[in-house]
Design a protein around this motif. Sequence first.
Motif, PDB file in Angstrom:
ATOM      1  N   ARG A 107       0.835  -1.210   0.000  1.00 40.46           N
ATOM      2  CA  ARG A 107       0.000   0.000   0.000  1.00 40.46           C
ATOM      3  C   ARG A 107       0.865   1.254   0.000  1.00 40.46           C
ATOM      4  NH1 ARG A 107      -2.190   0.272   6.322  1.00 40.46           N
ATOM      5  NH2 ARG A 107      -0.192  -0.279   7.273  1.00 40.46           N
ATOM      6  N   THR A 111       0.908   4.255  -2.753  1.00 40.12           N
ATOM      7  CA  THR A 111       0.787   5.666  -2.379  1.00 40.12           C
ATOM      8  C   THR A 111       1.933   6.488  -2.951  1.00 40.12           C
ATOM      9  OG1 THR A 111      -0.345   5.070  -0.323  1.00 40.12           O
ATOM     10  CG2 THR A 111       0.638   7.252  -0.431  1.00 40.12           C
ATOM     11  N   SER A 114       1.871   6.668  -7.002  1.00 40.18           N
ATOM     12  CA  SER A 114       0.629   7.036  -7.694  1.00 40.18           C
ATOM     13  C   SER A 114       0.731   8.361  -8.433  1.00 40.18           C
ATOM     14  CB  SER A 114      -0.540   7.083  -6.697  1.00 40.18           C
ATOM     15  OG  SER A 114      -0.304   8.062  -5.699  1.00 40.18           O
ATOM     16  N   HIS A 343     -13.150  11.394  -4.826  1.00 46.77           N
ATOM     17  CA  HIS A 343     -12.700  11.462  -6.215  1.00 46.77           C
ATOM     18  C   HIS A 343     -12.423  12.919  -6.550  1.00 46.77           C
ATOM     19  CE1 HIS A 343     -13.468  11.985 -10.593  1.00 46.77           C
ATOM     20  NE2 HIS A 343     -12.717  10.894 -10.662  1.00 46.77           N
ATOM     21  N   VAL A 403      -9.862   7.487  -3.796  1.00 45.28           N
ATOM     22  CA  VAL A 403      -9.544   6.752  -2.570  1.00 45.28           C
ATOM     23  C   VAL A 403     -10.827   6.406  -1.843  1.00 45.28           C
ATOM     24  CG1 VAL A 403      -7.246   7.751  -2.275  1.00 45.28           C
ATOM     25  CG2 VAL A 403      -9.211   8.868  -1.205  1.00 45.28           C
ATOM     26  N   THR A 412      -8.113   6.488   5.416  1.00 43.31           N
ATOM     27  CA  THR A 412      -8.048   6.054   4.024  1.00 43.31           C
ATOM     28  C   THR A 412      -7.784   4.554   3.998  1.00 43.31           C
ATOM     29  OG1 THR A 412      -7.215   8.203   3.285  1.00 43.31           O
ATOM     30  CG2 THR A 412      -6.835   6.328   1.830  1.00 43.31           C
ATOM     31  N   ALA A 415      -7.094   2.393  -2.361  1.00 42.28           N
ATOM     32  CA  ALA A 415      -6.743   3.184  -3.539  1.00 42.28           C
ATOM     33  C   ALA A 415      -7.510   2.611  -4.721  1.00 42.28           C
ATOM     34  CB  ALA A 415      -5.242   3.133  -3.799  1.00 42.28           C
TER      35      ALA A 415
END
Length: 422
Positions: A107, A111, A114, A343, A403, A412, A415
């Motif tokens: 993860r 992150t 991305s 979004h 997310v 959070t 993803a």
Amino acid sequence: MTTTEPAFAPADSLLRFATAGAVDDGKSTLIGRLLHDSKSLLADQLEQLEVASRERGDEELDLAMLTDGLRAEREQGITIDVAHRYFETARRAFIIADTPGHAQYTRNMVTGASTADLAIVLVDARNGLTEQSRRHAVLAGLLRVPQVVLAVNKMDLVDFDEDVFRTITADFAEFTAKLELQEITAIPIAALRGDNVVDRSAATPWYDGPSLLEHLETVEVAEEAGRFRMPVQLALRAQEQDYRGCAGQIAGGSVAAGDEVLHLPSGMRSRVVAVDTADGELERGRAPQSVALRLAEDIDVGRGDLLCAAEHPPVAAEELTAAVCWMSPKTPLTRGARLLLKHTTRVVKAVVTEVGERLDVTTLERSPANSLQLNDIGEVTLRLAQPVFCDSYADNRFTGGAVLIDEAGHATVGAVLISDAR
């Protein structure tokens, strides 16, 4: 030399890159070497590094300590968190994301990479490609990172053998042929010594390419391709100056005065009067610049809305199919889960209606799944309470990504890479 985050650098001079690779391949040392040899450290930072290295009994500077900031990282000699560093050379400004190598921190890799323009995948020359090396190459492809550098590290430990480098390069090319990687550049380096990191090394006369820093300074950063998109962050009003503007970061394409734009969700059209920044008007604003657009018509615009190319709008979707990387260590993702979807600048309620196939990111094989555990990546269908204005992730990484947020704790937990919107 500077310690200022290059937030004010021109968009085309800024390169965001992520480092990835197996544990002990030398990611943190490489970043430390880049900072040290490019003279991007202040005197007090260098002094602290020298003192810390002496206290550890090291004869040489432990450059990995520049990025391994957590106590747990230093004690274990590994990277756990995503460490971000900022530096500039005379030619370009950089934002570095040093991502973990362990599989359980997938993860964190997602992150860190991305938003990257380039990913550096490190490989230990003694070990060749490992499962973790392949995992990070797959993630770079899944995240549509435009450029990949294969940095074959620790070449000094194999006597700078050209055959070792060529074999690893060929193995990497064979594996990544299945992936959607746009451009791959291979560079032999020895991060601990500095060979081919900032300066080209005499130890590799058989290599005629650039050093790593030379490549980073000259690689082209592509604009966010496609049609104009700008999620609205804020409506600006100054009544005493009769000023109305829509502020946000351009997420795709470009915009100029005279262009016709569409406002969503109202569906109203208007023409752009001016493209403003803190430094004055622009002839044309381009992704990923942050701007304020003045419109000819008085449209009620607010945070969460979208301005886009009038003839080529995104989909107003209430159902999404997407690849989801699940990030919650507490609760698996299952059918019926209720979450928030963030979004761009819009937040809506979402329900998971289906959990489909899980992707094995080391073999690229897919298998049926009823749930996603921590660090799993799988296909998920979401039903939304309100529409979001999106593209596929393949078309636009910004408007095609989102997310998932836990409704109760607001953490959070996922993803989202959108593949289909309807």
